[in-house]
Design an enzyme around this catalytic site. Structure first.
Site, mmCIF file in Angstrom:
data_model
loop_
_atom_site.group_PDB
_atom_site.id
_atom_site.type_symbol
_atom_site.label_atom_id
_atom_site.label_comp_id
_atom_site.label_asym_id
_atom_site.label_seq_id
_atom_site.Cartn_x
_atom_site.Cartn_y
_atom_site.Cartn_z
ATOM 1 N N GLU A 212 0.873 -0.933 -0.074
ATOM 2 C CA GLU A 212 -0.394 -0.087 0.056
ATOM 3 C C GLU A 212 0.541 1.523 0.451
ATOM 4 O O GLU A 212 0.321 2.514 -1.005
ATOM 5 C CB GLU A 212 -1.165 -0.255 1.164
ATOM 6 C CG GLU A 212 -1.471 -1.513 1.715
ATOM 7 C CD GLU A 212 -1.651 -2.160 1.913
ATOM 8 O OE1 GLU A 212 -2.355 -3.014 2.455
ATOM 9 O OE2 GLU A 212 -0.075 -2.729 2.282
ATOM 10 N N GLY A 266 5.492 -1.933 14.977
ATOM 11 C CA GLY A 266 5.127 -0.622 13.552
ATOM 12 C C GLY A 266 4.005 0.303 15.053
ATOM 13 O O GLY A 266 3.847 1.171 14.641
ATOM 14 N N ARG A 267 3.140 -0.658 15.208
ATOM 15 C CA ARG A 267 2.132 -0.407 16.822
ATOM 16 C C ARG A 267 2.656 0.352 17.373
ATOM 17 O O ARG A 267 2.095 0.670 18.766
ATOM 18 C CB ARG A 267 1.523 -1.089 16.482
ATOM 19 C CG ARG A 267 1.325 -2.512 17.184
ATOM 20 C CD ARG A 267 0.983 -3.856 17.176
ATOM 21 N NE ARG A 267 1.197 -4.764 18.277
ATOM 22 C CZ ARG A 267 1.979 -5.675 17.219
ATOM 23 N NH1 ARG A 267 2.730 -4.849 16.074
ATOM 24 N NH2 ARG A 267 1.930 -7.020 18.282
#
Length: 544
Positions: A212, A266-267
């Site tokens: 994405e 990532g979070r």
């Protein structure tokens, strides 16, 4: 770790839960005037009022016993010591290092990571100052007025949440846009709003291969090239990545590159250079205040006794609600519009971390783990889904969050917001009894037959467990404390459940399948999967 269900501490909690369920909160408060004070804790200008949870003193005692036998204190120490607690990927977990404001070294295999972290922050500060002051500018010499962050998941949600929460602190001359979705809508909308000469793109992707993110970045790069020339991306792109070769091909110069580390998921990465867009939007001083707030909560989590430890208490209450009271989900309900993206941020934090069914040693759990996290700003939620929470059959716990002083231009309105917040907390806890309803309807002169008919419709069972997080005002430090509070709550739960909160193998399967399907969707006649046959027929028929 052993199966927690087999522990005597777990079994005692299960027996105790059957007793607690029978006790109405209305009665608990009526017989104990000091309940609110005894079941509240205050730390760093955050008040956690958990008196409306379905607990008593014995519940806390049993939960703290469970935390001890599950080794929560050694697990906390192991994280801060840089041990490789992400066992499936053999990685340390050190988002706490990103916001370490002390002189204390934080090491992995004997090497202090803090010099790298401080160097990254210094580079970010220089870059932000250069953008804000015009020293770093576009290919035609014009100062940047727009920053477009391109990322997804942890490279988007935290940035959007933080900059929305701290909108009052935004830099006046720089607008931030965030693009994550792959369908082309966001990138198209943003490119219609900005001028190429004055737009900086920040691409966040550790590997620089995320489908994405790379799709949107390529569109943005071509847009710049078409309008400003082949060499222009060197002036209009920055990146947070570890893939130097890909950044070379993209013409992103070394001075515009910022590191990522494999010890930050990532979070958990908004504290890192992934937060560059936050720093650009707010200024580096405000970004570092957010780090300070996170560090304060880290110190509290690391050192406070468990009976007074906010993240530990929240984590243990979450386990209690999930495993012993059967709560399938947690609704997060901020009474401040600035926090409208905080529930979405917590969705990834909690559900990607604790949405697991396997233990690190390869066994499968036979007990519930992570709950579904969802929510909206409370005022709107009252007029949409609160009906189900009050009178429906779903089992939902609730977190109310509210500042005493409002964030908007009309601070007096916060009185109404607080009144709504507290009213809902009371209604969920105490409900509305048959006696209350009958008295009200009789005062209106309704006959007994109509009262009997209306009684079930108006009955509120109450006893919906909730906590209230109250704070003085939403600012960078407070936001940092809130994020770190929930991060450590998640870790607490994972230790009790014996799962790894820091990998996300479930995400990888969908990524791999999507990449393999791109050529099939481009040419549906090549499809060989019967499960997709009908869908591909309509792709071929309707594709313009």
């Amino acid at each position: 770790m052993s199966n927690p269900v087999q522990l005597p501490q777990w079994q005692r909690l299960a027996t105790h839960a059957a007793e607690v369920r029978k006790r109405p909160l209305r009665e608990a408060f009526a017989t104990d005037p000091g309940r609110a004070a005894r079941f509240s804790r205050q730390e760093h200008n955050l008040l956690l009022d958990f008196s409306r949870q379905l607990i008593d003193e014995r519940t806390l005692e049993l939960l703290l016993d469970l935390a001890q036998v599950r080794g929560l204190k050694p697990a906390i120490d192991a994280m801060f010591a840089g041990e490789r607690i992400n066992r499936s990927e053999h990685r340390a977990v050190l988002h706490v290092a990103l916001r370490n404001r002390s002189d204390r070294p934080i090491q992995i295999d004997g090497q202090d990571v803090m010099p790298e972290v401080r160097a990254c922050l210094a580079k970010m500060r220089d870059f932000v100052a250069g953008i804000h002051g015009g020293r770093i500018h576009g290919a035609t010499g014009k100062a940047f007025t727009d920053v477009v962050n391109i990322g997804i998941g942890g490279s988007d949600l935290g940035i959007v949440m933080a900059t929305e929460a701290l909108a009052d602190y935004r830099h006046r001359n720089l607008r931030l846009h965030c693009v994550s979705n792959v369908d082309g809508v966001q990138i198209g909308d943003v490119l219609h709003q900005v001028e190429p000469e004055r737009t900086l793109f920040v691409v966040c992707s550790k590997t620089f291969t995320t489908l994405e993110t790379l799709s949107n970045a390529r569109i943005a790069r071509q847009w710049i090239v078409d309008r400003l020339g082949e060499g222009a991306p060197a002036r209009h792109f920055a990146a947070v990545s570890t893939n130097a070769k890909a950044l070379d091909a993209f013409l992103i110069p070394p001075q515009n590159r910022f590191p990522m580390w494999d010890w930050v998921g990532g979070r958990y990465s908004v504290w890192s250079a992934v937060g560059l867009s936050v720093a650009l939007a707010l200024g580096m001083d405000q970004f570092e205040l957010m780090l300070e707030g996170g560090h304060e909560m880290d110190q509290h989590f690391r050192t406070a006794p468990f009976q007074d430890n906010l993240p530990v208490l929240m984590g243990l209450l979450a386990v209690w609600n999930r495993n012993f009271l059967g709560m399938d989900s947690l609704a997060v309900l901020p009474y401040d519009q600035r926090l409208h993206r905080f529930p979405a941020y917590l969705q990834q934090l909690e559900m990607e971390s604790n949405g697991k069914r396997a233990t690190p040693d390869g066994g499968l759990v036979d007990y519930d783990t992570g709950a579904v996290i969802w929510g909206e700003p409370g005022s709107n939620a009252q007029h949409s889904f609160f009906q189900l929470l009050h009178q429906g059959t779903a089992n939902v716990a609730l977190d109310f969050l509210a500042p005493v002083n409002g964030s908007g231009a009309y601070p007096g309105q916060q009185t109404l917001a607080l009144a709504n917040c507290f009213a809902q907390a009371q209604a969920f806890a105490f409900g509305q009894t048959e006696t209350d309803i009958r008295k009200d309807l009789q005062s209106r002169g309704l006959p007994d037959g109509q009262i009997s008919q209306l009684m079930p419709q108006k009955l509120h069972p109450g006893n919906r467990p909730s906590s209230v997080l109250l704070f003085s005002r939403l600012g960078p430090k407070t936001l940092g404390r809130l994020i770190a509070l929930y991060e450590h709550k998640v870790y607490t739960q994972s230790v009790i459940w014996g799962i790894n909160a820091f990998d996300q193998w479930g995400v990888e399967l969908g990524k791999k399948l999507a990449e393999s399907l791109v050529p099939v969707i481009e040419n549906p006649q090549t499809n060989t999967d019967p499960a997709l046959g009908g869908l591909m027929t309509y792709i071929a028929r309707w594709r313009v």
